[in-house]
Design a protein around this motif. Structure first.
Motif, PDB file in Angstrom:
ATOM      1  N   ALA A  56      -0.336 -38.065  13.396  1.00 34.52           N
ATOM      2  CA  ALA A  56      -0.351 -36.800  14.135  1.00 34.52           C
ATOM      3  C   ALA A  56      -1.055 -35.753  13.291  1.00 34.52           C
ATOM      4  O   ALA A  56      -0.734 -35.579  12.113  1.00 34.52           O
ATOM      5  N   TRP A  57      -2.041 -35.106  13.890  1.00 34.88           N
ATOM      6  CA  TRP A  57      -2.759 -34.006  13.240  1.00 34.88           C
ATOM      7  C   TRP A  57      -2.391 -32.728  13.962  1.00 34.88           C
ATOM      8  O   TRP A  57      -2.436 -32.664  15.195  1.00 34.88           O
ATOM      9  N   GLN A  58      -2.045 -31.700  13.195  1.00 39.04           N
ATOM     10  CA  GLN A  58      -1.704 -30.420  13.794  1.00 39.04           C
ATOM     11  C   GLN A  58      -2.714 -29.352  13.379  1.00 39.04           C
ATOM     12  O   GLN A  58      -3.122 -29.291  12.223  1.00 39.04           O
ATOM     13  N   TYR A  59      -3.070 -28.547  14.355  1.00 41.66           N
ATOM     14  CA  TYR A  59      -3.999 -27.449  14.156  1.00 41.66           C
ATOM     15  C   TYR A  59      -3.305 -26.156  14.563  1.00 41.66           C
ATOM     16  O   TYR A  59      -2.498 -26.153  15.493  1.00 41.66           O
ATOM     17  N   CYS A  60      -3.615 -25.076  13.859  1.00 40.15           N
ATOM     18  CA  CYS A  60      -3.053 -23.785  14.253  1.00 40.15           C
ATOM     19  C   CYS A  60      -4.134 -22.717  14.183  1.00 40.15           C
ATOM     20  O   CYS A  60      -5.104 -22.834  13.442  1.00 40.15           O
ATOM     21  N   GLN A  61      -3.930 -21.699  15.001  1.00 38.66           N
ATOM     22  CA  GLN A  61      -4.848 -20.562  15.042  1.00 38.66           C
ATOM     23  C   GLN A  61      -4.021 -19.295  14.978  1.00 38.66           C
ATOM     24  O   GLN A  61      -3.200 -19.035  15.854  1.00 38.66           O
ATOM     25  N   THR A  62      -4.218 -18.529  13.930  1.00 38.04           N
ATOM     26  CA  THR A  62      -3.523 -17.260  13.770  1.00 38.04           C
ATOM     27  C   THR A  62      -4.159 -16.221  14.671  1.00 38.04           C
ATOM     28  O   THR A  62      -5.375 -16.164  14.797  1.00 38.04           O
ATOM     29  N   GLY A  67       0.067 -11.285  19.229  1.00 33.80           N
ATOM     30  CA  GLY A  67       1.349 -11.488  18.577  1.00 33.80           C
ATOM     31  C   GLY A  67       1.854 -12.916  18.536  1.00 33.80           C
ATOM     32  O   GLY A  67       3.028 -13.135  18.286  1.00 33.80           O
ATOM     33  N   TYR A  68       1.016 -13.915  18.763  1.00 34.04           N
ATOM     34  CA  TYR A  68       1.499 -15.288  18.635  1.00 34.04           C
ATOM     35  C   TYR A  68       0.455 -16.175  17.966  1.00 34.04           C
ATOM     36  O   TYR A  68      -0.705 -15.826  17.861  1.00 34.04           O
ATOM     37  N   HIS A  69       0.943 -17.323  17.486  1.00 37.44           N
ATOM     38  CA  HIS A  69       0.088 -18.350  16.906  1.00 37.44           C
ATOM     39  C   HIS A  69      -0.023 -19.484  17.923  1.00 37.44           C
ATOM     40  O   HIS A  69       0.945 -19.805  18.618  1.00 37.44           O
ATOM     41  N   ASP A  70      -1.184 -20.108  17.991  1.00 40.38           N
ATOM     42  CA  ASP A  70      -1.441 -21.198  18.928  1.00 40.38           C
ATOM     43  C   ASP A  70      -1.543 -22.499  18.131  1.00 40.38           C
ATOM     44  O   ASP A  70      -2.172 -22.529  17.073  1.00 40.38           O
ATOM     45  N   TYR A  71      -0.933 -23.576  18.652  1.00 40.59           N
ATOM     46  CA  TYR A  71      -0.893 -24.864  17.950  1.00 40.59           C
ATOM     47  C   TYR A  71      -1.337 -25.990  18.872  1.00 40.59           C
ATOM     48  O   TYR A  71      -1.063 -25.958  20.073  1.00 40.59           O
ATOM     49  N   ARG A  72      -1.978 -26.989  18.299  1.00 43.62           N
ATOM     50  CA  ARG A  72      -2.322 -28.227  18.999  1.00 43.62           C
ATOM     51  C   ARG A  72      -1.941 -29.391  18.097  1.00 43.62           C
ATOM     52  O   ARG A  72      -2.251 -29.388  16.901  1.00 43.62           O
ATOM     53  N   THR A  73      -1.277 -30.385  18.679  1.00 43.51           N
ATOM     54  CA  THR A  73      -0.983 -31.631  17.981  1.00 43.51           C
ATOM     55  C   THR A  73      -1.807 -32.725  18.638  1.00 43.51           C
ATOM     56  O   THR A  73      -1.719 -32.921  19.852  1.00 43.51           O
ATOM     57  N   LYS A  88       3.336 -22.607  21.129  1.00 49.30           N
ATOM     58  CA  LYS A  88       3.043 -21.283  20.577  1.00 49.30           C
ATOM     59  C   LYS A  88       4.245 -20.810  19.763  1.00 49.30           C
ATOM     60  O   LYS A  88       5.362 -21.246  19.993  1.00 49.30           O
ATOM     61  N   SER A  89       3.988 -19.913  18.833  1.00 48.00           N
ATOM     62  CA  SER A  89       5.049 -19.308  18.030  1.00 48.00           C
ATOM     63  C   SER A  89       4.788 -17.815  17.955  1.00 48.00           C
ATOM     64  O   SER A  89       3.645 -17.391  17.774  1.00 48.00           O
ATOM     65  N   SER A  90       5.830 -17.038  18.089  1.00 45.17           N
ATOM     66  CA  SER A  90       5.678 -15.584  17.997  1.00 45.17           C
ATOM     67  C   SER A  90       6.676 -14.980  17.018  1.00 45.17           C
ATOM     68  O   SER A  90       7.065 -13.835  17.148  1.00 45.17           O
ATOM     69  N   ARG A  91       7.065 -15.773  16.025  1.00 47.84           N
ATOM     70  CA  ARG A  91       8.020 -15.279  15.030  1.00 47.84           C
ATOM     71  C   ARG A  91       7.363 -14.154  14.231  1.00 47.84           C
ATOM     72  O   ARG A  91       6.274 -14.323  13.696  1.00 47.84           O
ATOM     73  N   PRO A  92       8.010 -12.989  14.157  1.00 46.58           N
ATOM     74  CA  PRO A  92       7.409 -11.858  13.437  1.00 46.58           C
ATOM     75  C   PRO A  92       7.200 -12.175  11.953  1.00 46.58           C
ATOM     76  O   PRO A  92       7.987 -12.898  11.345  1.00 46.58           O
ATOM     77  N   ALA A  93       6.147 -11.629  11.392  1.00 43.79           N
ATOM     78  CA  ALA A  93       5.827 -11.728   9.968  1.00 43.79           C
ATOM     79  C   ALA A  93       5.720 -13.179   9.495  1.00 43.79           C
ATOM     80  O   ALA A  93       6.146 -13.531   8.414  1.00 43.79           O
ATOM     81  N   SER A  94       5.178 -14.047  10.330  1.00 42.43           N
ATOM     82  CA  SER A  94       5.005 -15.446   9.940  1.00 42.43           C
ATOM     83  C   SER A  94       3.520 -15.753   9.858  1.00 42.43           C
ATOM     84  O   SER A  94       2.694 -15.080  10.443  1.00 42.43           O
ATOM     85  N   SER A  95       3.218 -16.799   9.109  1.00 39.59           N
ATOM     86  CA  SER A  95       1.826 -17.251   9.074  1.00 39.59           C
ATOM     87  C   SER A  95       1.709 -18.488   9.942  1.00 39.59           C
ATOM     88  O   SER A  95       2.695 -19.150  10.258  1.00 39.59           O
ATOM     89  N   CYS A  96       0.513 -18.797  10.299  1.00 33.35           N
ATOM     90  CA  CYS A  96       0.251 -19.922  11.181  1.00 33.35           C
ATOM     91  C   CYS A  96       0.797 -21.226  10.588  1.00 33.35           C
ATOM     92  O   CYS A  96       1.519 -21.965  11.239  1.00 33.35           O
ATOM     93  N   VAL A  97       0.470 -21.502   9.342  1.00 31.54           N
ATOM     94  CA  VAL A  97       0.823 -22.778   8.723  1.00 31.54           C
ATOM     95  C   VAL A  97       2.323 -22.904   8.472  1.00 31.54           C
ATOM     96  O   VAL A  97       2.890 -23.984   8.597  1.00 31.54           O
TER      97      VAL A  97
END
Length: 118
Positions: A56-62, A67-73, A88-97
Motif C-alpha cells: 500500500a502506497w499513501q500520498y498526501c497533499q497539504t 483547512g483539510y489534507h487530502d489522501y490517496r491510498t 481527508k483530515s481536518s485536524r487543526p495544526a497537523s501536517s499532512c504526513v
C-alpha cells in the motif's frame, strides 16, 4: 490599485490550480497498472507499507482544500494496482504526513484482476 488586483487574482488562480491535483493524478491510474506507471503519474509515495505480496502506497497533499489534507491510498497485489481509496483530515495544526492513517490490511481490495480479451 490595478496591479494589486492582478497580483491577488494571480495568487488566487494558482491556489485554485493546486486544489485537487492529487485527485486529478489518481484519476489517471487504472486497475492492473504497474508500480512504475504509478510512480510516473503520482511520484514517490509519502508512506509505503508491505505485507506478503500486498503493498500500500499513501500520498498526501497539504492544503488540498480550505483547512483539510487530502489522501490517496494505492493498493497493489503482486506489483499491480488493485484499488485506490481516499480520505481527508481536518485536524487543526497537523501536517499532512503526521495524519497518514495506518494501513488496515482487511480493507485491501479484492486481489483478483481479470483481463479479458474481446
Amino acid at each position: 490599485m490595478a496591479s494589486l488586483k492582478i497580483i491577488l487574482a494571480t495568487a488566487f488562480a494558482i491556489l485554485l490550480t493546486a486544489c485537487g491535483s492529487l485527485e486529478k493524478k489518481a484519476v489517471l491510474l487504472n486497475l492492473g497498472d504497474t508500480k512504475e506507471q504509478v510512480l510516473s503519474v503520482m511520484g514517490p509515495p509519502d508512506d509505503r507499507q508491505l505485507k506478503g505480496q500486498n503493498e500500500a502506497w499513501q500520498y498526501c497533499q497539504t492544503g488540498a482544500g480550505f483547512g483539510y489534507h487530502d489522501y490517496r491510498t494505492v493498493w497493489f497485489f503482486q506489483g499491480k494496482v488493485t484499488g485506490i481509496n481516499s480520505y481527508k483530515s481536518s485536524r487543526p495544526a497537523s501536517s499532512c504526513v503526521t495524519d497518514i492513517k495506518p494501513i488496515r490490511w482487511e480493507d485491501a481490495p479484492d486481489t483478483t484482476i481479470e483481463i479479458r480479451k474481446r
